[in-house]
Design an enzyme around this catalytic site. Structure first.
Site, mmCIF file in Angstrom:
data_model
loop_
_atom_site.group_PDB
_atom_site.id
_atom_site.type_symbol
_atom_site.label_atom_id
_atom_site.label_comp_id
_atom_site.label_asym_id
_atom_site.label_seq_id
_atom_site.Cartn_x
_atom_site.Cartn_y
_atom_site.Cartn_z
ATOM 1 N N CYS A 188 0.850 -1.188 0.000
ATOM 2 C CA CYS A 188 0.000 0.000 0.000
ATOM 3 C C CYS A 188 0.884 1.236 0.000
ATOM 4 O O CYS A 188 2.084 1.141 0.254
ATOM 5 C CB CYS A 188 -0.921 0.008 1.213
ATOM 6 S SG CYS A 188 -2.272 1.207 1.032
ATOM 7 N N CYS A 203 -0.110 4.356 1.591
ATOM 8 C CA CYS A 203 -0.470 5.432 2.533
ATOM 9 C C CYS A 203 0.607 5.714 3.570
ATOM 10 O O CYS A 203 0.699 6.819 4.071
ATOM 11 C CB CYS A 203 -1.819 5.159 3.188
ATOM 12 S SG CYS A 203 -1.866 3.658 4.168
ATOM 13 N N CYS A 231 -3.810 6.452 -0.099
ATOM 14 C CA CYS A 231 -3.285 5.176 -0.584
ATOM 15 C C CYS A 231 -2.878 5.226 -2.054
ATOM 16 O O CYS A 231 -2.463 4.213 -2.615
ATOM 17 C CB CYS A 231 -4.315 4.064 -0.367
ATOM 18 S SG CYS A 231 -4.754 3.839 1.367
ATOM 19 N N LYS A 242 -12.596 -4.607 2.016
ATOM 20 C CA LYS A 242 -12.058 -3.753 3.081
ATOM 21 C C LYS A 242 -12.973 -2.550 3.226
ATOM 22 O O LYS A 242 -13.160 -1.782 2.271
ATOM 23 C CB LYS A 242 -10.647 -3.315 2.713
ATOM 24 C CG LYS A 242 -10.070 -2.310 3.702
ATOM 25 C CD LYS A 242 -8.603 -2.094 3.449
ATOM 26 C CE LYS A 242 -8.054 -0.995 4.329
ATOM 27 N NZ LYS A 242 -6.622 -0.795 4.120
ATOM 28 N N ARG A 260 -10.966 8.001 3.266
ATOM 29 C CA ARG A 260 -10.739 6.907 2.313
ATOM 30 C C ARG A 260 -12.040 6.339 1.742
ATOM 31 O O ARG A 260 -12.045 5.249 1.183
ATOM 32 C CB ARG A 260 -9.970 5.771 2.990
ATOM 33 C CG ARG A 260 -8.610 6.152 3.523
ATOM 34 C CD ARG A 260 -7.682 4.963 3.571
ATOM 35 N NE ARG A 260 -6.687 5.027 4.616
ATOM 36 C CZ ARG A 260 -5.656 5.886 4.626
ATOM 37 N NH1 ARG A 260 -5.499 6.749 3.646
ATOM 38 N NH2 ARG A 260 -4.795 5.862 5.629
ATOM 39 N N LYS A 292 -12.080 -7.428 6.129
ATOM 40 C CA LYS A 292 -11.467 -6.512 7.091
ATOM 41 C C LYS A 292 -12.383 -5.332 7.345
ATOM 42 O O LYS A 292 -12.861 -4.758 6.364
ATOM 43 C CB LYS A 292 -10.145 -6.029 6.488
ATOM 44 C CG LYS A 292 -9.427 -5.022 7.320
ATOM 45 C CD LYS A 292 -8.181 -4.592 6.604
ATOM 46 C CE LYS A 292 -7.531 -3.496 7.442
ATOM 47 N NZ LYS A 292 -6.420 -2.920 6.755
ATOM 48 N N TYR A 343 -3.200 -8.714 16.127
ATOM 49 C CA TYR A 343 -2.138 -8.214 17.007
ATOM 50 C C TYR A 343 -2.026 -9.058 18.270
ATOM 51 O O TYR A 343 -1.090 -8.899 19.046
ATOM 52 C CB TYR A 343 -2.404 -6.738 17.354
ATOM 53 C CG TYR A 343 -2.489 -5.881 16.106
ATOM 54 C CD1 TYR A 343 -1.336 -5.449 15.471
ATOM 55 C CD2 TYR A 343 -3.719 -5.550 15.531
ATOM 56 C CE1 TYR A 343 -1.397 -4.703 14.294
ATOM 57 C CE2 TYR A 343 -3.798 -4.799 14.374
ATOM 58 C CZ TYR A 343 -2.643 -4.380 13.755
ATOM 59 O OH TYR A 343 -2.707 -3.655 12.598
#
Ligand code: PBG
Length: 293
Positions: free
Chosen positions: A90, A92, A100, A165, A187, A218, A283
């Site tokens: 990407c 961004c 992006c 997304k 975005r 996502k 994460y």
């Protein structure tokens, strides 16, 4: 589980991300150390995000052969063999304006951006990336990347497409981590409308037609219905990204004593798995791997 990591310039850097407790911006040697932990715990792989030395209008740090991700991938492939390395493709994090794609007449130009994405994916593959994962949501990017990879001897490098997304508020903490907040507008021009489920299926279909090998939904928990629907419809490896906001909500509540951390973590991951995800970008990967034993 796949662990997302943020690699940054410098030496000895391990800077905690304020909006994502227990997650760090890591210079290359510390990044490699984190990858070693991931491999030792049996985590499925890592997803690499880069913070470049400097940003410009042309996102040149994204496709520089010696860019931060390219160097990090070379290092991890050499020092932690056998660990699956996926790179986020990407722009961004690399553009001065934080969008992006390429800005033409004040707006993101879809087609002009495809060229950068192809170059970036190729430079990652050359550095040794096992899988490239375009996350920008420009139309036609999977096909464009496939063509560039194929014509340069990387026809065996798979594409994991962030196929569906959504323009989600849950990316908020990530933008601090990756220093990628758009400097103007938002975005919504290229990411999807959270209310539009049918478009998500259409986007997945198009990405598969263009040659995506694996797909991703996502964020994850607010879109479990779409993970389930995609599981029913598409017989390809399906992933879900439990994004920064999903992570930080649980961390924050646990730090306040409002939720039991490990139970909240495991229940959220279980729900994503139950909805049909084959693998989860999270994460929590290291912590959850420790809990799973
Ligand atoms: C880059 C990108 C973003 C995330 C992954 N890749 C941010 C965005 O689209 O704003 C978000 C990941 C997260 O929130 O954990 N385009």
């Amino acid at each position: 589980m796949i662990l997302p990591l943020f690699v940054c310039p410098g030496e000895g850097v391990r800077r905690e991300i304020g909006s994502m407790p227990n997650q760090y911006q890591l210079s290359i040697e510390n990044f490699v150390g984190e990858c070693e932990k991931a491999r030792a715990l049996g985590v499925g792989g890592v997803l690499v995000f880069g913070l470049p030395e400097s940003k410009d209008e042309l996102a040149s740090g994204a496709y520089a052969p010696d860019g931060i991700v390219q160097r990090a991938v070379r290092a991890v492939k050499q020092e932690v063999p056998g660990l699956l390395v996926i790179t986020d493709v990407c722009n961004c994090e690399y553009t001065s304006h934080g969008h992006c794609g390429k800005i033409v007449n004040g707006d993101v130009d879809n087609d002009a951006t495809l060229e950068w994405l192809g170059e970036t994916a190729l430079s990652h593959a050359r550095a040794g990336a096992d899988v490239v994962a375009p996350s920008d949501m420009m139309d036609g990017r999977v096909g464009a990347i496939r063509r560039v990879l194929d014509s340069n001897g990387f026809s065996n490098t798979p594409i994991l497409s962030y196929a569906a997304k959504f323009a989600s508020v849950f990316y908020g903490p990530f933008r601090e981590a990756a220093e990628s907040t758009p400097q103007f507008s938002d975005r919504r021009g290229y990411q999807m409308d959270p209310a539009n489920a049918r478009e998500a299926m259409r986007e997945i279909e198009l990405d598969l037609e263009e040659g995506a090998d694996m797909i991703m939904i996502k964020p994850a928990m607010p879109y479990l219905d779409l993970i389930w629907e995609a599981r029913q419809r598409f017989d390809v490896p399906l992933s879900a990204y439990q994004v920064s906001g999903e992570y930080s909500m649980i961390e924050a509540a646990a730090r306040n004593g409002w939720l039991d951390h490990d139970r909240a973590m495991m229940e959220s991951l279980t729900s994503i798995r139950r909805a049909g995800a084959d693998f989860i970008l999270t994460y929590f990967a290291l912590t959850a791997a420790r809990v799973l034993g």
